[in-house]
Write a protein that holds these residues in place. Structure first.
Motif, PDB file in Angstrom:
ATOM      1  N   PRO A  75     -36.259 117.212 -40.538  1.00  0.00           N
ATOM      2  CA  PRO A  75     -37.547 117.552 -40.918  1.00  0.00           C
ATOM      3  C   PRO A  75     -38.369 118.227 -40.252  1.00  0.00           C
ATOM      4  CG  PRO A  75     -37.573 115.175 -39.805  1.00  0.00           C
ATOM      5  CD  PRO A  75     -36.323 115.740 -39.804  1.00  0.00           C
ATOM      6  N   ALA A  76     -38.427 118.762 -38.884  1.00  0.00           N
ATOM      7  CA  ALA A  76     -38.243 120.138 -38.513  1.00  0.00           C
ATOM      8  C   ALA A  76     -37.788 121.589 -39.464  1.00  0.00           C
ATOM      9  CB  ALA A  76     -38.381 120.959 -36.738  1.00  0.00           C
ATOM     10  N   THR A  77     -36.301 121.547 -39.348  1.00  0.00           N
ATOM     11  CA  THR A  77     -35.871 122.596 -40.228  1.00  0.00           C
ATOM     12  C   THR A  77     -36.183 122.574 -41.796  1.00  0.00           C
ATOM     13  OG1 THR A  77     -34.115 121.579 -40.352  1.00  0.00           O
ATOM     14  CG2 THR A  77     -33.951 122.246 -38.600  1.00  0.00           C
ATOM     15  N   THR A  78     -36.365 121.674 -41.895  1.00  0.00           N
ATOM     16  CA  THR A  78     -37.008 121.451 -43.924  1.00  0.00           C
ATOM     17  C   THR A  78     -38.390 121.698 -43.707  1.00  0.00           C
ATOM     18  OG1 THR A  78     -35.628 119.387 -44.473  1.00  0.00           O
ATOM     19  CG2 THR A  78     -37.699 119.827 -45.622  1.00  0.00           C
ATOM     20  N   ASN A 105     -42.697 128.209 -44.870  1.00  0.00           N
ATOM     21  CA  ASN A 105     -42.033 129.837 -45.290  1.00  0.00           C
ATOM     22  C   ASN A 105     -42.054 130.274 -46.398  1.00  0.00           C
ATOM     23  OD1 ASN A 105     -43.233 130.371 -42.628  1.00  0.00           O
ATOM     24  ND2 ASN A 105     -42.154 128.509 -41.414  1.00  0.00           N
ATOM     25  N   HIS A 106     -41.702 129.466 -47.451  1.00  0.00           N
ATOM     26  CA  HIS A 106     -40.989 129.897 -48.099  1.00  0.00           C
ATOM     27  C   HIS A 106     -39.674 130.345 -48.956  1.00  0.00           C
ATOM     28  CE1 HIS A 106     -45.398 129.036 -50.492  1.00  0.00           C
ATOM     29  NE2 HIS A 106     -45.761 129.175 -49.082  1.00  0.00           N
ATOM     30  N   PHE A 107     -39.108 129.949 -48.102  1.00  0.00           N
ATOM     31  CA  PHE A 107     -37.932 130.425 -47.427  1.00  0.00           C
ATOM     32  C   PHE A 107     -37.255 131.349 -47.312  1.00  0.00           C
ATOM     33  CE2 PHE A 107     -38.009 127.174 -50.733  1.00  0.00           C
ATOM     34  CZ  PHE A 107     -37.498 125.938 -50.793  1.00  0.00           C
ATOM     35  N   ALA A 108     -37.813 131.831 -46.460  1.00  0.00           N
ATOM     36  CA  ALA A 108     -38.316 132.989 -45.669  1.00  0.00           C
ATOM     37  C   ALA A 108     -36.803 133.040 -44.793  1.00  0.00           C
ATOM     38  CB  ALA A 108     -39.200 133.484 -44.550  1.00  0.00           C
ATOM     39  N   PRO A 109     -36.098 133.967 -44.709  1.00  0.00           N
ATOM     40  CA  PRO A 109     -34.489 134.766 -44.089  1.00  0.00           C
ATOM     41  C   PRO A 109     -33.956 133.648 -43.232  1.00  0.00           C
ATOM     42  CG  PRO A 109     -34.873 136.488 -45.571  1.00  0.00           C
ATOM     43  CD  PRO A 109     -36.412 135.621 -45.567  1.00  0.00           C
ATOM     44  N   VAL A 110     -35.083 133.953 -42.058  1.00  0.00           N
ATOM     45  CA  VAL A 110     -34.432 133.135 -41.179  1.00  0.00           C
ATOM     46  C   VAL A 110     -35.159 131.753 -41.228  1.00  0.00           C
ATOM     47  CG1 VAL A 110     -35.173 133.087 -38.449  1.00  0.00           C
ATOM     48  CG2 VAL A 110     -34.748 135.289 -39.471  1.00  0.00           C
ATOM     49  N   PRO A 111     -35.796 130.879 -41.460  1.00  0.00           N
ATOM     50  CA  PRO A 111     -36.331 129.926 -41.735  1.00  0.00           C
ATOM     51  C   PRO A 111     -35.360 128.862 -42.950  1.00  0.00           C
ATOM     52  CG  PRO A 111     -38.242 130.422 -42.241  1.00  0.00           C
ATOM     53  CD  PRO A 111     -37.081 131.288 -41.867  1.00  0.00           C
ATOM     54  N   VAL A 112     -34.569 129.754 -43.282  1.00  0.00           N
ATOM     55  CA  VAL A 112     -33.762 129.076 -44.422  1.00  0.00           C
ATOM     56  C   VAL A 112     -32.148 129.011 -43.632  1.00  0.00           C
ATOM     57  CG1 VAL A 112     -31.772 129.736 -46.649  1.00  0.00           C
ATOM     58  CG2 VAL A 112     -34.491 129.713 -46.666  1.00  0.00           C
ATOM     59  N   ALA A 113     -31.809 129.648 -42.613  1.00  0.00           N
ATOM     60  CA  ALA A 113     -30.718 130.185 -41.741  1.00  0.00           C
ATOM     61  C   ALA A 113     -30.818 129.688 -40.883  1.00  0.00           C
ATOM     62  CB  ALA A 113     -30.140 131.184 -40.833  1.00  0.00           C
ATOM     63  N   VAL A 114     -32.286 128.487 -40.041  1.00  0.00           N
ATOM     64  CA  VAL A 114     -31.883 128.148 -39.077  1.00  0.00           C
ATOM     65  C   VAL A 114     -31.494 126.630 -40.132  1.00  0.00           C
ATOM     66  CG1 VAL A 114     -34.008 126.512 -37.805  1.00  0.00           C
ATOM     67  CG2 VAL A 114     -33.599 128.915 -37.622  1.00  0.00           C
ATOM     68  N   TYR A 115     -32.344 126.582 -40.828  1.00  0.00           N
ATOM     69  CA  TYR A 115     -32.348 124.989 -41.324  1.00  0.00           C
ATOM     70  C   TYR A 115     -30.788 124.507 -42.442  1.00  0.00           C
ATOM     71  CZ  TYR A 115     -32.110 121.064 -45.408  1.00  0.00           C
ATOM     72  OH  TYR A 115     -31.824 120.109 -46.363  1.00  0.00           O
ATOM     73  N   GLY A 116     -29.614 126.095 -42.269  1.00  0.00           N
ATOM     74  CA  GLY A 116     -27.825 125.546 -42.862  1.00  0.00           C
ATOM     75  C   GLY A 116     -27.538 126.054 -41.609  1.00  0.00           C
ATOM     76  N   ILE A 117     -28.444 126.102 -39.915  1.00  0.00           N
ATOM     77  CA  ILE A 117     -26.834 126.330 -38.660  1.00  0.00           C
ATOM     78  C   ILE A 117     -27.495 124.304 -38.544  1.00  0.00           C
ATOM     79  CG2 ILE A 117     -27.435 126.358 -36.721  1.00  0.00           C
ATOM     80  CD1 ILE A 117     -28.947 129.424 -37.041  1.00  0.00           C
ATOM     81  N   ASP A 118     -28.758 124.311 -38.725  1.00  0.00           N
ATOM     82  CA  ASP A 118     -28.780 122.348 -39.058  1.00  0.00           C
ATOM     83  C   ASP A 118     -27.776 121.879 -39.636  1.00  0.00           C
ATOM     84  OD1 ASP A 118     -29.512 120.427 -37.779  1.00  0.00           O
ATOM     85  OD2 ASP A 118     -31.641 120.015 -38.913  1.00  0.00           O
ATOM     86  N   LEU A 156     -24.510 134.417 -45.631  1.00  0.00           N
ATOM     87  CA  LEU A 156     -25.890 135.082 -46.632  1.00  0.00           C
ATOM     88  C   LEU A 156     -26.431 135.238 -46.624  1.00  0.00           C
ATOM     89  CD1 LEU A 156     -22.350 133.698 -48.929  1.00  0.00           C
ATOM     90  CD2 LEU A 156     -22.897 136.224 -48.448  1.00  0.00           C
ATOM     91  N   THR A 157     -27.476 133.840 -46.266  1.00  0.00           N
ATOM     92  CA  THR A 157     -29.269 133.969 -46.285  1.00  0.00           C
ATOM     93  C   THR A 157     -29.140 135.383 -45.613  1.00  0.00           C
ATOM     94  OG1 THR A 157     -29.022 131.517 -45.293  1.00  0.00           O
ATOM     95  CG2 THR A 157     -30.797 133.113 -45.364  1.00  0.00           C
ATOM     96  N   PHE A 158     -28.724 136.102 -45.294  1.00  0.00           N
ATOM     97  CA  PHE A 158     -29.344 137.296 -44.794  1.00  0.00           C
ATOM     98  C   PHE A 158     -28.806 138.574 -45.721  1.00  0.00           C
ATOM     99  CE2 PHE A 158     -28.915 134.845 -41.046  1.00  0.00           C
ATOM    100  CZ  PHE A 158     -30.293 134.847 -40.159  1.00  0.00           C
TER     101      PHE A 158
END
Length: 191
Positions: free
Chosen positions: A89-92, A98-111, A159-161
């Motif tokens: 829920p937090a990473t989502t 943050n409208h799919f900014a690179p760092v949030p998308v990467a954090v979601y992927g790390i989860d 690849l998110t970056f």
């Protein structure tokens, strides 16, 4: 020890995770369709996460159906998986708000990576409790699909970056592959 309590606990935790995710959805301000437009990233993130949590719940349900017993190592491995799922829920929210900014998308992927690693650990703790002829062991096999998914998640984070939409696309691709019901467990049980 029996598996009933771990199944019930897992079901409860997954239900809470989904409840927390849906409570993060905000009511739009306005009464026309245009008021929904600013919320698309949050809803899109929610759909992706709901599918991912549902996939894990489905796989755990099927897996524990073939498992005969658990021990303390399995309980801790299952808690490890539930911990990483509970961060969904937090990473989502981080990704959607943050409208799919690179760092949030990467954090979601790390989860997602850590959930996949935790699932692999759980399987590895269950294997020694069941012989090579057990339904669980036969159903899991070499878990090629799980290993490929883990590699895809790691690639997606990197690849998110380059472009965050590549990462999001890979997350959806892996979810789509798992969305098709995994028949490994049902095939073994039917035999």
């Amino acid at each position: 020890m029996g598996k009933g309590r771990v199944e019930a606990f897992t079901d409860g935790v997954v239900a809470i995770i989904i409840t927390i995710m849906v409570l993060e959805l905000k009511v739009p301000h306005g009464e026309d369709f245009s008021s929904l437009l600013p919320l698309w990233p949050i809803f899109f993130s929610y759909v992706l996460s709901f599918i991912n949590v549902g996939i894990y719940w489905n796989n755990l349900h099927n897996m524990f159906h073939t498992v005969q017993r658990v021990d303390g190592r399995v309980l801790w491995a299952n808690l490890n998986l539930l911990f990483w799922l509970s961060l969904m829920p937090a990473t989502t929210a981080f990704m959607g708000e943050n409208h799919f900014a690179p760092v949030p998308v990467a954090v979601y992927g790390i989860d997602l990576v850590l959930c996949a690693v935790a699932y692999t650990i759980l399987v590895s703790k269950l294997r020694p409790l069941h012989g090579s002829d057990a339904a669980f062991t036969k159903a899991v096999g070499n878990d090629r699909k799980g290993k490929i998914s883990l590699v895809c998640y790691i690639a997606a984070v990197l690849l998110t970056f380059v472009n965050q939409w590549i990462g999001v696309a890979i997350y959806f691709l892996v979810a789509a592959v798992w969305f098709v019901p995994d028949t490994r467990f049902s095939r073994v049980l039917e035999k």
